[in-house]
Write a protein that holds these residues in place. Structure first.
Motif, PDB file in Angstrom:
ATOM      1  N   ALA A  93       0.823  -1.197   0.000  1.00  0.00           N
ATOM      2  CA  ALA A  93       0.000   0.000   0.000  1.00  0.00           C
ATOM      3  C   ALA A  93       0.863   1.256   0.000  1.00  0.00           C
ATOM      4  CB  ALA A  93      -0.907  -0.009   1.237  1.00  0.00           C
ATOM      5  N   ILE A  94       0.294   2.338  -0.480  1.00  0.00           N
ATOM      6  CA  ILE A  94       0.988   3.627  -0.495  1.00  0.00           C
ATOM      7  C   ILE A  94       0.959   4.200   0.920  1.00  0.00           C
ATOM      8  CG2 ILE A  94       1.009   5.954  -1.461  1.00  0.00           C
ATOM      9  CD1 ILE A  94      -0.463   4.782  -3.912  1.00  0.00           C
ATOM     10  N   ARG A  95       2.131   4.437   1.473  1.00  0.00           N
ATOM     11  CA  ARG A  95       2.269   4.908   2.856  1.00  0.00           C
ATOM     12  C   ARG A  95       2.360   6.431   2.850  1.00  0.00           C
ATOM     13  NH1 ARG A  95       6.723   3.953   4.806  1.00  0.00           N
ATOM     14  NH2 ARG A  95       6.239   3.416   6.954  1.00  0.00           N
ATOM     15  N   ILE A  96       1.503   7.074   3.647  1.00  0.00           N
ATOM     16  CA  ILE A  96       1.318   8.520   3.555  1.00  0.00           C
ATOM     17  C   ILE A  96       1.528   9.206   4.904  1.00  0.00           C
ATOM     18  CG2 ILE A  96      -0.317  10.353   2.943  1.00  0.00           C
ATOM     19  CD1 ILE A  96      -1.750   8.169   1.231  1.00  0.00           C
ATOM     20  N   LEU A  97       2.242  10.325   4.868  1.00  0.00           N
ATOM     21  CA  LEU A  97       2.396  11.222   6.023  1.00  0.00           C
ATOM     22  C   LEU A  97       1.560  12.466   5.761  1.00  0.00           C
ATOM     23  CD1 LEU A  97       3.793  12.389   8.589  1.00  0.00           C
ATOM     24  CD2 LEU A  97       5.658  13.139   7.084  1.00  0.00           C
ATOM     25  N   ILE A  98       0.710  12.837   6.722  1.00  0.00           N
ATOM     26  CA  ILE A  98      -0.114  14.045   6.618  1.00  0.00           C
ATOM     27  C   ILE A  98       0.530  15.143   7.455  1.00  0.00           C
ATOM     28  CG2 ILE A  98      -2.340  15.089   7.160  1.00  0.00           C
ATOM     29  CD1 ILE A  98      -3.633  12.381   6.682  1.00  0.00           C
ATOM     30  N   VAL A  99       0.757  16.311   6.839  1.00  0.00           N
ATOM     31  CA  VAL A  99       1.375  17.435   7.552  1.00  0.00           C
ATOM     32  C   VAL A  99       0.478  18.668   7.402  1.00  0.00           C
ATOM     33  CG1 VAL A  99       3.438  18.842   7.826  1.00  0.00           C
ATOM     34  CG2 VAL A  99       3.644  16.491   6.968  1.00  0.00           C
ATOM     35  N   PRO A 117      -8.525   1.587   0.113  1.00  0.00           N
ATOM     36  CA  PRO A 117      -7.747   0.759   1.032  1.00  0.00           C
ATOM     37  C   PRO A 117      -6.260   0.721   0.716  1.00  0.00           C
ATOM     38  CG  PRO A 117      -9.051  -0.600  -0.454  1.00  0.00           C
ATOM     39  CD  PRO A 117      -9.522   0.797  -0.627  1.00  0.00           C
ATOM     40  N   SER A 118      -5.864   1.141  -0.494  1.00  0.00           N
ATOM     41  CA  SER A 118      -4.442   1.132  -0.840  1.00  0.00           C
ATOM     42  C   SER A 118      -3.704   2.353  -0.304  1.00  0.00           C
ATOM     43  CB  SER A 118      -4.264   1.073  -2.356  1.00  0.00           C
ATOM     44  OG  SER A 118      -4.821   2.216  -2.972  1.00  0.00           O
ATOM     45  N   LEU A 119      -4.431   3.303   0.286  1.00  0.00           N
ATOM     46  CA  LEU A 119      -3.815   4.519   0.813  1.00  0.00           C
ATOM     47  C   LEU A 119      -3.787   4.424   2.335  1.00  0.00           C
ATOM     48  CD1 LEU A 119      -5.584   7.154  -1.478  1.00  0.00           C
ATOM     49  CD2 LEU A 119      -3.491   5.842  -1.914  1.00  0.00           C
ATOM     50  N   HIS A 120      -2.593   4.364   2.907  1.00  0.00           N
ATOM     51  CA  HIS A 120      -2.441   4.091   4.339  1.00  0.00           C
ATOM     52  C   HIS A 120      -1.680   5.232   5.011  1.00  0.00           C
ATOM     53  CE1 HIS A 120      -1.841   2.062   8.083  1.00  0.00           C
ATOM     54  NE2 HIS A 120      -0.533   1.974   7.920  1.00  0.00           N
ATOM     55  N   VAL A 121      -2.318   5.897   5.970  1.00  0.00           N
ATOM     56  CA  VAL A 121      -1.673   6.986   6.715  1.00  0.00           C
ATOM     57  C   VAL A 121      -0.795   6.373   7.805  1.00  0.00           C
ATOM     58  CG1 VAL A 121      -2.024   9.007   8.185  1.00  0.00           C
ATOM     59  CG2 VAL A 121      -3.566   8.578   6.252  1.00  0.00           C
ATOM     60  N   VAL A 122       0.508   6.671   7.748  1.00  0.00           N
ATOM     61  CA  VAL A 122       1.437   6.108   8.732  1.00  0.00           C
ATOM     62  C   VAL A 122       1.719   7.074   9.877  1.00  0.00           C
ATOM     63  CG1 VAL A 122       2.531   4.573   7.081  1.00  0.00           C
ATOM     64  CG2 VAL A 122       3.455   6.878   7.395  1.00  0.00           C
ATOM     65  N   ALA A 123       1.518   8.396   9.659  1.00  0.00           N
ATOM     66  CA  ALA A 123       1.811   9.366  10.722  1.00  0.00           C
ATOM     67  C   ALA A 123       1.237  10.719  10.334  1.00  0.00           C
ATOM     68  CB  ALA A 123       3.319   9.474  10.957  1.00  0.00           C
ATOM     69  N   GLU A 124       1.173  11.611  11.336  1.00  0.00           N
ATOM     70  CA  GLU A 124       0.695  12.979  11.124  1.00  0.00           C
ATOM     71  C   GLU A 124       1.608  13.953  11.853  1.00  0.00           C
ATOM     72  OE1 GLU A 124      -3.338  13.453  12.321  1.00  0.00           O
ATOM     73  OE2 GLU A 124      -3.997  11.572  11.376  1.00  0.00           O
ATOM     74  N   ALA A 125       1.748  15.147  11.298  1.00  0.00           N
ATOM     75  CA  ALA A 125       2.544  16.201  11.935  1.00  0.00           C
ATOM     76  C   ALA A 125       1.790  17.519  11.848  1.00  0.00           C
ATOM     77  CB  ALA A 125       3.909  16.328  11.257  1.00  0.00           C
ATOM     78  N   ALA A 126       1.978  18.369  12.885  1.00  0.00           N
ATOM     79  CA  ALA A 126       1.294  19.653  12.950  1.00  0.00           C
ATOM     80  C   ALA A 126       2.210  20.827  12.588  1.00  0.00           C
ATOM     81  CB  ALA A 126       0.704  19.868  14.337  1.00  0.00           C
ATOM     82  N   ASP A 127       3.487  20.562  12.336  1.00  0.00           N
ATOM     83  CA  ASP A 127       4.401  21.629  11.916  1.00  0.00           C
ATOM     84  C   ASP A 127       5.524  21.021  11.090  1.00  0.00           C
ATOM     85  OD1 ASP A 127       6.904  21.129  13.638  1.00  0.00           O
ATOM     86  OD2 ASP A 127       5.342  21.242  15.169  1.00  0.00           O
TER      87      ASP A 127
END
Length: 224
Positions: A93-99, A117-127
């Motif tokens: 799956a495509i591993r994604i970081l949201i910032v 389902p192929s889009l997987h969020v691995v982490a999030e950042a606020a800055d």
């Protein structure tokens, strides 16, 4: 993962793409189910587990039938099969970081990505500073990056990422850089793979409806 025979993949690719076209243009649930059955047979014969899983998810989504949703699944299957052919093996799956500094926007982006389902969020950042640390820790395939943020803005992230030779692709999602604007052009020059504008400002509850498909497509294109 086990590499797949190149000659067999060369034969598989056009047939699977044709099957995706049939799925995308299906007029009803019965037609979509037939297209998915054919795609499942091809993916299963090659032992391509990620495609089988995506086809299963698309089949579940047929009730109730929605042509738009079916077309999204067809595009996902086509993009995944193209990535598999290019890699010569099954791909994860495509591993994604949201910032994004907005908690609401991060939640909306998670919901947008969860459609596939192929889009997987691995982490999030606020800055931006936290984003760079998480890029190094998780090595995401794609980072969805805001521009206006505290500590370090999106341009700063792109500059430091370029200096560090960071891997993965970046898709800018920001009201501060609408496509075609000087800010969007700068983001592309600094290495962003694509720029998708946020409608109606930085915190927009209508983002999923108005820009969700564009964001998902940009993510898929970024790893193609």
């Amino acid at each position: 993962m086990t590499r797949l025979d190149p000659s067999l993949l060369a034969a598989f690719a056009p047939e699977f793409a044709t099957g995706c076209d049939r799925l995308a243009t299906a007029a009803d649930a019965a037609g979509a189910a037939r297209a998915l059955d054919a795609l499942r047979g091809m993916a299963g014969a090659f032992g391509i587990a990620s495609l089988v899983a995506l086809i299963k998810a698309a089949t579940t989504a047929l009730d109730p039938f929605d042509a738009t949703v079916t077309a999204v699944h067809a595009a996902t299957l086509r993009a995944r099969s193209a990535a598999i052919v290019a890699a010569g093996r099954d791909v994860a799956a495509i591993r994604i970081l949201i910032v994004d500094d907005s908690a609401l926007m991060r939640r909306l982006l998670r919901e947008i990505l969860a459609v596939e389902p192929s889009l997987h969020v691995v982490a999030e950042a606020a800055d931006g500073a936290a984003a760079l640390a998480l890029m190094a820790e998780h090595t995401p395939d794609v980072t969805l990056l805001d521009i206006e943020m505290p500590v370090l803005d999106g341009f700063g992230v792109l500059r430091q990422r370029a200096l560090a030779g960071g891997g993965g692709a970046v898709v800018v999602v920001s009201s501060a850089a609408p496509p075609g604007s000087p800010a969007a052009i700068l983001a592309r020059r600094l290495g962003a793979r694509a720029v998708v504008g946020k409608p109606s400002g930085a915190v927009s509850p209508d983002l999923a409806r108005r820009s969700g498909a564009a964001i998902r497509q940009a993510v898929r294109d970024a790893v193609a």
